[in-house]
Write a protein that holds these residues in place. Structure first.
Motif, mmCIF file in Angstrom:
data_model
loop_
_atom_site.group_PDB
_atom_site.id
_atom_site.type_symbol
_atom_site.label_atom_id
_atom_site.label_comp_id
_atom_site.label_asym_id
_atom_site.label_seq_id
_atom_site.Cartn_x
_atom_site.Cartn_y
_atom_site.Cartn_z
ATOM 1 N N ALA A 78 53.672 9.698 32.795
ATOM 2 C CA ALA A 78 54.063 9.807 31.387
ATOM 3 C C ALA A 78 53.935 8.462 30.670
ATOM 4 O O ALA A 78 53.343 8.373 29.585
ATOM 5 C CB ALA A 78 55.496 10.332 31.274
ATOM 6 N N MET A 79 54.472 7.414 31.274
ATOM 7 C CA MET A 79 54.438 6.103 30.623
ATOM 8 C C MET A 79 53.017 5.558 30.546
ATOM 9 O O MET A 79 52.625 4.934 29.537
ATOM 10 C CB MET A 79 55.338 5.125 31.384
ATOM 11 C CG MET A 79 55.445 3.747 30.734
ATOM 12 S SD MET A 79 56.064 3.821 29.029
ATOM 13 C CE MET A 79 57.767 4.331 29.306
ATOM 14 N N THR A 80 52.216 5.788 31.595
ATOM 15 C CA THR A 80 50.835 5.302 31.595
ATOM 16 C C THR A 80 50.031 5.942 30.467
ATOM 17 O O THR A 80 49.285 5.264 29.747
ATOM 18 C CB THR A 80 50.163 5.600 32.948
ATOM 19 O OG1 THR A 80 50.910 4.975 33.995
ATOM 20 C CG2 THR A 80 48.727 5.080 32.972
ATOM 21 N N ILE A 81 50.182 7.266 30.300
ATOM 22 C CA ILE A 81 49.465 7.964 29.231
ATOM 23 C C ILE A 81 49.933 7.475 27.857
ATOM 24 O O ILE A 81 49.120 7.223 26.959
ATOM 25 C CB ILE A 81 49.657 9.488 29.362
ATOM 26 C CG1 ILE A 81 48.898 10.012 30.590
ATOM 27 C CG2 ILE A 81 49.175 10.212 28.103
ATOM 28 C CD1 ILE A 81 49.140 11.467 30.885
ATOM 29 N N THR A 82 51.238 7.324 27.692
ATOM 30 C CA THR A 82 51.768 6.887 26.397
ATOM 31 C C THR A 82 51.251 5.498 26.031
ATOM 32 O O THR A 82 50.779 5.265 24.905
ATOM 33 C CB THR A 82 53.308 6.877 26.429
ATOM 34 O OG1 THR A 82 53.781 8.197 26.731
ATOM 35 C CG2 THR A 82 53.864 6.437 25.089
ATOM 36 N N ILE A 83 51.324 4.543 26.978
ATOM 37 C CA ILE A 83 50.843 3.183 26.715
ATOM 38 C C ILE A 83 49.350 3.207 26.377
ATOM 39 O O ILE A 83 48.897 2.579 25.411
ATOM 40 C CB ILE A 83 51.102 2.273 27.933
ATOM 41 C CG1 ILE A 83 52.606 2.057 28.127
ATOM 42 C CG2 ILE A 83 50.404 0.919 27.756
ATOM 43 C CD1 ILE A 83 52.958 1.338 29.418
ATOM 44 N N GLY A 84 48.591 3.940 27.172
ATOM 45 C CA GLY A 84 47.145 3.993 26.959
ATOM 46 C C GLY A 84 46.762 4.543 25.605
ATOM 47 O O GLY A 84 45.901 3.997 24.905
ATOM 48 N N MET A 85 47.412 5.627 25.182
ATOM 49 C CA MET A 85 47.018 6.253 23.931
ATOM 50 C C MET A 85 47.533 5.502 22.706
ATOM 51 O O MET A 85 46.916 5.540 21.646
ATOM 52 C CB MET A 85 47.483 7.714 23.886
ATOM 53 C CG MET A 85 46.873 8.594 24.973
ATOM 54 S SD MET A 85 45.167 8.198 25.458
ATOM 55 C CE MET A 85 44.263 8.479 23.949
#
Length: 515
Positions: A338-345
């Motif tokens: 969840a955090m990886t996707i949020t940071i990336g986007m």
């Protein structure tokens, strides 16, 4: 414990990394074509007399046919063999590329692109499904990261190769480059990739495939045609109505048919829903924004095809470098999906906004470069995590179907982004055109410039187009950041729910062991 570890190691295919290389080569075939076609937009408008709507259909004919067939293609590859699907997909894609290269009109090119979409559906579903079959455990996120890195490499090399070809040859040469790559990929797949299938898999759902394709084509046709024909015109309303009815019938059909192309049970998995919902918005923003970026570089900033290709390369190259370095996989392990996707986007959306606001004729390229590098960093973090979130929620026996769903969301979202953001561009351009330029000239920048009798009016036309591109890109950036936040929120809730469900089970086991 050592025996169990040895068993797992022995079951792994010793050639799995070489197989990944072959799979990535097949993936590059698809990506090269899409990135190069975006670069050829100005040439197509001149040589074939294509309008903005025609160009949108050249891009979307492939995406929509592929989207409509991805779920069926995934089921077919599961049931009849993933290697076989790869071989057929490469063959069809090569033949479609040959037809596209020698098209004599916009209609012929649109038809050839639709034919290529059939081969692309088989390739897109099968490549990721094979990765899921030959890798497991901690190697899987790394393998998906490398698969994504090669996808980014396709985005990087496509504009470069396309720019060279468009600078020295006619536009049809951009399709001919697919043929040797497809041939090499076919030979490598035939030699190296093992066959894998699930003979007890589901039967093809041809009616479902037809309904989903009609539905998506109808809705996207209405969006593309709206600015030109009027949103209240019969053409637009009938197309939208047919599309929405077909999609509604498709959903009902999938709920009751014995062998559905879309396993509705997968949507009971919250992690799957989070990745799919976020992925749709992300693909919408990215697909539409990349479509606009090539026009911004060439039609707004005045770069030639080769220069535009060179200037878009940093976006993909930084994504490749970070994925090869394993940054996305490391962050995924430490911070979670969840955090990886949020940071990336969030990074991705910030880069898109920077490109829109800073990539103007009055500023140097270095301002746009900052945005492109930030975009590439976001892609390197988010895309592998998004694919891993979807595929990890699906049983291995349904890897092809799972990849079909993931690919459908990506392709349909991207096609919808091209349609919607292209429609926004058309509408804004028409609204901002100076008085005295006929409404019929709003179909393309070339027509509007030709209709402008004085240098002052031509400058106003050019500024109107630049403003339309900027406004459309900002909408794309908003879609990307919303997609990232939505995916992160839903995935975080799914993780909490899974953890809460696991606690009673562990307590029960502890009570039984204590007694």
């Amino acid at each position: 414990m050592r025996n169990a570890h040895a068993t797992v190691t022995e079951t792994r295919n010793p050639r799995r990394w070489l197989i990944l290389g072959v799979i990535c080569l097949a993936q590059v075939v698809v990506l090269l074509d899409n990135t190069v076609l975006n670069l050829a937009i100005p040439k197509l408008t001149e040589d074939l007399g294509a309008t903005t709507a025609d160009v949108q259909w050249m891009i979307n004919a492939y995406a929509l046919v592929q989207s409509g067939l991805l779920l069926t293609a995934g089921g077919l590859s599961d049931r009849y063999g993933r290697k076989r699907s790869l071989l057929i997909g490469l063959l069809l894609f090569g033949l479609g590329s040959l037809a596209a290269a020698f098209s004599q009109s916009a209609v012929q090119l649109i038809a050839a692109r639709a034919g290529m979409g059939i081969g692309g559906a088989l390739l897109t579903t099968t490549t990721l499904a094979v990765v899921m079959q030959v890798f497991d455990g901690r190697e899987l996120p790394k393998a998906i990261g490398l698969w994504t890195a090669v996808s980014s490499l396709g985005y990087a090399t496509g504009p470069l190769i396309g720019g060279v070809l468009l600078a020295h040859f006619w536009w049809g040469s951009i399709f001919l480059i697919n043929i040797p790559v497809a041939l090499l990929g076919w030979l490598a797949v035939a030699k190296l990739v093992p066959e894998s299938k699930n003979p007890e898999g589901e039967h093809p759902d041809l009616i479902g495939a037809l309904l989903s394709t009609i539905g998506m084509v109808g809705v996207v046709y209405a969006i593309i045609s709206g600015p030109g024909h009027g949103w209240g015109s019969a053409n637009v309303l009938v197309a939208a109505g047919v599309g929405l009815v077909a999609l509604a019938v498709f959903v009902r059909w999938e709920l009751h048919v014995p062998h559905p192309m879309l396993d509705v049970g997968l949507f009971r998995n919250r992690r799957f829903n989070g990745a799919i919902a976020g992925g749709l918005l992300v693909a919408f923003g990215m697909g539409g924004s990349i479509f606009l970026l090539t026009q911004q570089l060439q039609l707004v900033l005045g770069y030639g095809p080769l220069e535009a290709g060179l200037k878009t390369a940093p976006l993909a190259l930084v994504a490749v470098a970070l994925n090869v370095a394993g940054l996305g996989a490391k962050l995924l392990e430490k911070a979670g999906t969840a955090m990886t996707i949020t940071i990336g986007m969030v990074l991705n959306a910030s880069g898109l906004a920077a490109v829109a606001l800073l990539g103007t004729a009055g500023r140097g390229y270095e301002w746009m470069l900052v945005g492109l590098l930030v975009m590439g960093s976001g892609i390197a973090l988010a895309m592998p995590a998004m694919a891993n979130a979807v595929m990890s929620a699906i049983p291995p026996a349904k890897a092809g179907s799972g990849a079909g769903i993931q690919g459908t969301v990506s392709q349909f979202g991207s096609g919808l982004g091209v349609a919607v953001l292209g429609a926004v561009l058309n509408s804004r351009f028409a609204a901002l055109l100076p008085v005295g330029i006929g409404a019929g000239a709003a179909g393309s920048l070339y027509e509007a410039l030709a209709a402008a009798p004085t240098p002052e009016l031509k400058a106003q036309v050019h500024n109107a187009f630049a403003d339309g591109v900027r406004d459309s890109q900002l909408i794309g950036a908003l879609a990307v950041v919303l997609g990232g936040l939505l995916a992160g929120l839903l995935l975080r809730r799914a993780a909490r729910s899974d953890a809460a469900a696991a606690l009673p089970a562990e307590s029960g086991r502890g009570s039984r062991s204590g007694s």
